[in-house]
Design a protein around this motif. Structure first.
Motif, mmCIF file in Angstrom:
data_model
loop_
_atom_site.group_PDB
_atom_site.id
_atom_site.type_symbol
_atom_site.label_atom_id
_atom_site.label_comp_id
_atom_site.label_asym_id
_atom_site.label_seq_id
_atom_site.Cartn_x
_atom_site.Cartn_y
_atom_site.Cartn_z
ATOM 1 N N LEU A 292 0.809 -1.217 0.000
ATOM 2 C CA LEU A 292 0.000 0.000 0.000
ATOM 3 C C LEU A 292 0.842 1.266 0.000
ATOM 4 O O LEU A 292 0.554 2.235 -0.705
ATOM 5 N N PHE A 293 1.929 1.269 0.768
ATOM 6 C CA PHE A 293 2.617 2.520 1.076
ATOM 7 C C PHE A 293 3.686 2.898 0.065
ATOM 8 O O PHE A 293 4.417 3.859 0.278
ATOM 9 N N ASN A 294 3.808 2.160 -1.015
ATOM 10 C CA ASN A 294 4.704 2.581 -2.086
ATOM 11 C C ASN A 294 3.986 3.405 -3.146
ATOM 12 O O ASN A 294 4.636 3.965 -4.039
ATOM 13 N N HIS A 295 2.661 3.474 -3.061
ATOM 14 C CA HIS A 295 1.891 4.239 -4.049
ATOM 15 C C HIS A 295 0.816 5.117 -3.412
ATOM 16 O O HIS A 295 0.426 6.117 -4.001
ATOM 17 N N PHE A 296 0.335 4.743 -2.233
ATOM 18 C CA PHE A 296 -0.840 5.403 -1.663
ATOM 19 C C PHE A 296 -0.543 5.922 -0.262
ATOM 20 O O PHE A 296 0.266 5.354 0.475
ATOM 21 N N MET A 297 -1.237 6.991 0.100
ATOM 22 C CA MET A 297 -1.118 7.567 1.432
ATOM 23 C C MET A 297 -2.478 7.473 2.131
ATOM 24 O O MET A 297 -3.378 8.270 1.868
ATOM 25 N N PRO A 298 -2.654 6.492 3.014
ATOM 26 C CA PRO A 298 -3.939 6.359 3.711
ATOM 27 C C PRO A 298 -4.164 7.518 4.677
ATOM 28 O O PRO A 298 -3.214 8.071 5.246
ATOM 29 N N SER A 299 -5.424 7.870 4.865
ATOM 30 C CA SER A 299 -5.772 8.894 5.847
ATOM 31 C C SER A 299 -5.764 8.289 7.241
ATOM 32 O O SER A 299 -6.176 7.145 7.444
ATOM 33 N N LEU A 300 -5.304 9.064 8.204
ATOM 34 C CA LEU A 300 -5.360 8.654 9.606
ATOM 35 C C LEU A 300 -6.720 9.045 10.182
ATOM 36 O O LEU A 300 -7.641 9.385 9.431
ATOM 37 N N LEU A 301 -6.859 8.975 11.508
ATOM 38 C CA LEU A 301 -8.152 9.261 12.141
ATOM 39 C C LEU A 301 -8.362 10.767 12.219
ATOM 40 O O LEU A 301 -8.240 11.388 13.275
ATOM 41 N N GLU A 302 -8.689 11.357 11.087
ATOM 42 C CA GLU A 302 -8.816 12.807 10.979
ATOM 43 C C GLU A 302 -10.251 13.250 11.246
ATOM 44 O O GLU A 302 -11.197 12.526 10.933
ATOM 45 N N PRO A 303 -10.431 14.458 11.815
ATOM 46 C CA PRO A 303 -11.794 14.980 12.013
ATOM 47 C C PRO A 303 -12.542 15.048 10.689
ATOM 48 O O PRO A 303 -11.986 15.411 9.651
ATOM 49 N N GLY A 304 -13.798 14.670 10.721
ATOM 50 C CA GLY A 304 -14.604 14.638 9.514
ATOM 51 C C GLY A 304 -14.567 13.294 8.819
ATOM 52 O O GLY A 304 -15.499 12.950 8.089
#
Length: 743
Positions: A292-304
């Motif tokens: 996953l992390f060689n192409h994509f940046m997952p979102s963390l537990l962000e507000p909204g």
């Protein structure tokens, strides 16, 4: 293990060969379109799997508009949206909509493609520059009995007009960026910044076999020759894994455990997560073996996106929820519950959970407290509560959490109990659960995330404890890492340093994001280890948050790593140069590198592309300030006030600019408006209060800060301001009160 060896920090040159090998793996050349053979070829040997895949949501994810693919009523149906009447009609086998175009005037637009199939179907319209835009009026494909077979608008509460980024012709409804790479196979966006146009291509229009398994050319050749013994039968990675029968139920507890432990589930999860996650695409050409992390940046537990306890809020698409779950940590993966080809559940109702969880213990009233066959007796209604998106699309939270109504009163998070029992209170639900199942466990990460987001007391300590607790989900720990810089001190700095060396990519991502909140002179001590991370996305993000001076005085090999990572970051932002966020990022990067002409050019490109995007105005104005032209920056900010959706950040920036110019009266006006905005940060309130104090209005400054505590309880800047201002007025008792809260 969770932390990298100390040698990685002290003697980074020892890891040169390993690091460069990993870097090469991450940026290896991708197969071209000729390596993709197509689902029809796969069908020859895999007829059963192909039959399951046909008519699945993957198969029907995108199709050319035709009589057998269009589900909506195009027989002259009309739909009124705040006074704009759209009409859907046909000319022979071609489908059209007459609706408001980019200039707000009614025009006839041919439908090019269908998008999705159930519970709604969207329609894509070709526009100049290779753009495909998603129409905001969509077809409810549910049955009439369920309220379907109708046209409705995705934004029904207020009119979305031409020029708005949410209008169907706007930036945020662009298929090429927003949707394409998850609805087609081997998609290449191919955006050209110079011409502001796309040449988007795909191997197959839908999500077909090779979207998950990778290109099949080598597999075909291996199976038809003496190369049949190739690893993974010619594929780059195997998605085979143990079936659910490998899970064993302990007859004493009724709880399942895996027959054997091992990493066999991870390749499958990473493949699914490439689309079934809330993430941004940083690099084109992901293949199953890439992770996953060689192409994509997952979102963390962000507000909204997520509530503080990790429950879903926005559209987050499963991965971020699932990796919080105990099931994930026990080795469960997607295909334990879902058929990977048909996408259907492997059993009906509670039986899908009963594959692993003993029905005699869990599928009984003694456990769930509801009448058999009632809605409350369904496992998913308590452990996977639904939220509705796009008006009618009910999606379940995949964190498989135990309901915690006790957290609702404290932290204002939803809970599954009162979602159904809407006439009851969370306190009632908490007492009912405690009576049946005992006192809920202490130590939920929600309290730390809440304190980190909103400035609660002891935020630094709670975040640090969460980061160090490796029994907690990495998603929560990573989020805590990203929040810690707001409260960073000598006590918590070692915690952040340890996180920056984590082997867990989510925690490492949190550390990379955290760098942006740390004063620039201190970033190297937290950021340099990230240049050795094996994941391309993380390395490039770390480099983007390090000034070039961070690597000076280090071995030349470290400079080479930095240069490679910053070049990767620039590539990632250029790949996404169809978005103002990436253009501003490019401006900031080139400004940091001292290439001012390029920096200003990218800021202005962002403004041209998205006049509504406030950060472009703020960054350009700050760039002008740094180059000694505050008046030009002031003009930029004033122009933006009329164009942005939310002027709060521009008002704050204008206030600071006017303070620098010693024009305090108009400065206070702008700072006040920014501080009183519903989107204000604690920092904006604090700055306004300091400005009031500097003009002799200390009592008013105290009032502003005290009122803000209801929104930002425990914020250290607000509390520090209250301590200082009360002491200045000789009010030691009040100052001592806030000093205690600060500690």
């Amino acid at each position: 293990m969770d932390e990298a060896p100390p040698l990685l920090i002290r003697f980074p040159h020892l890891f040169t060969i390993l690091g460069l090998c990993l870097a090469q793996i991450a940026i290896a050349a991708q197969p071209d379109a000729d390596d993709f053979v197509g689902a029809d070829t796969c069908q020859g040997c895999h007829a059963a799997e192909h039959a399951q895949w046909q008519d699945s949501h993957h198969d029907l994810s995108m199709q050319p508009a035709a009589p057998d693919t269009v589900l909506g009523d195009f027989d002259g149906a009309t739909f009124d949206y705040f006074g704009t009447e759209s009409r859907f009609f046909r000319r022979n086998d071609q489908f059209f909509v007459r609706t408001d175009g980019p200039d707000g005037k009614l025009q006839d637009f041919p439908i090019a493609y269908t998008f999705g199939v159930y519970p709604l179907q969207q329609y894509l319209i070709e526009m100049p520059g290779g753009r495909l835009q998603a129409l905001g009026i969509v077809w409810d494909s549910r049955s009439t009995a369920d309220g379907g077979q109708r046209w409705y608008h995705l934004y029904p509460e207020e009119p979305v007009r031409a020029g708005d980024p949410l209008h169907w012709t706007g930036l945020d409804q662009n298929w090429n960026f927003m949707c394409a790479d998850c609805h087609s196979t081997n998609l290449a966006k191919n955006y050209d910044l110079e011409t502001a146009s796309y040449d988007t291509s795909w191997s197959e229009i839908n999500v077909a076999c090779e979207a998950c398994h990778g290109p099949g050319k080598d597999h075909i050749e291996a199976m038809g020759s003496d190369k049949g013994n190739l690893a993974n039968a010619g594929f780059s990675v195997s998605l085979s894994r143990a079936e659910p029968k490998a899970w064993v139920i302990d007859p004493k507890t009724g709880n399942p455990h895996p027959w054997k432990h091992g990493p066999e589930a991870q390749p499958e999860l990473d493949v699914c997560a490439q689309c079934h996650s809330r993430r941004s695409t940083q690099f084109h050409g992901a293949r199953p073996e890439d992770g996953l992390f060689n192409h994509f940046m997952p979102s963390l537990l962000e507000p909204g996106l997520y509530h503080v306890d990790g429950q879903i809020d926005g559209e987050v698409f499963v991965y971020g929820s699932f990796v919080q779950s105990r099931m994930y940590h026990a080795g469960v993966t997607c295909s334990d519950c879902h058929n990977p080809h048909s996408l259907e559940l492997k059993a009906k109702g509670n039986a899908v959970c009963g594959q692993c969880h003993q029905a005699s213990k869990y599928d009984v009233e003694a456990h769930h407290g509801h009448s058999p066959d009632s809605a409350g007796a369904r496992c998913v209604n308590c452990h996977m509560p639904e939220k509705t998106y796009m008006g009618i699309d009910n999606r379940r939270d995949h964190s498989f959490r135990i309901p915690r109504p006790d957290l609702t009163a404290d932290l204002d998070v939803p809970n599954a109990c009162t979602q159904c029992h809407s006439d009851r209170t969370a306190q009632w639900a908490a007492e009912a659960l405690e009576k049946r199942h005992g006192t809920p466990p202490d130590g939920h990460f929600a309290r730390a995330i809440h304190a980190g987001r909103y400035g609660g007391s002891h935020a630094e300590r709670l975040l640090s404890e969460l980061i160090l607790d490796t029994t907690q989900p990495a998603m929560a720990r990573a989020t805590a890492v990203s929040l810690l810089p707001r409260y960073l001190s000598g006590q918590s700095a070692p915690v952040l340093q340890q996180a920056s060396r984590s082997d867990d990519p989510l925690v490492a991502l949190g550390a990379a994001e955290a760098l942006n909140g740390i004063p620039e002179q201190y970033r190297p001590m937290f950021g340099l280890p990230g240049l050795y991370d094996p994941h391309r996305v993380i390395r490039s993000l770390v480099a983007s948050n390090l000034p070039p001076t961070a690597v000076s005085g280090n071995p030349p090999e470290l400079r080479q790593r930095y240069d490679a990572a910053i070049a990767d970051y620039i590539r990632s932002q250029q790949y996404n140069a169809d978005r103002p966020e990436s253009l501003v990022n490019l401006g900031n990067t080139y400004r940091q590198m001292g290439e001012n002409d390029k920096a200003e050019s990218y800021y202005r490109e962002a403004l041209d592309l998205a006049p509504h995007y406030a950060p472009a105005y703020v960054n350009l104005a700050d760039f002008m300030r740094a180059n000694g032209d505050d008046e030009a920056g002031k003009a930029v900010l004033e122009a933006g006030l009329e164009l942005v959706e939310d002027p709060t950040t521009l008002q704050h920036s204008l206030g600071l600019l006017l303070v620098r110019q010693k024009r305090l009266d108009p400065a206070l006006g702008y700072l006040q408006r920014s501080a009183e905005s519903s989107t204000a940060t604690a920092r904006y309130v604090y700055v306004y209060a300091v400005a009031l104090h500097s003009t002799g209005n200390t009592r008013q400054a105290i009032d502003v800060l005290e009122q803000a505590l209801s929104r930002f309880s425990g914020d250290p800047q607000i509390l520090s301001g209250l301590v200082s201002f009360h002491r200045e007025l000789g009010q030691e008792k009040q100052a001592a009160h806030y000093q205690r809260l600060l500690q």
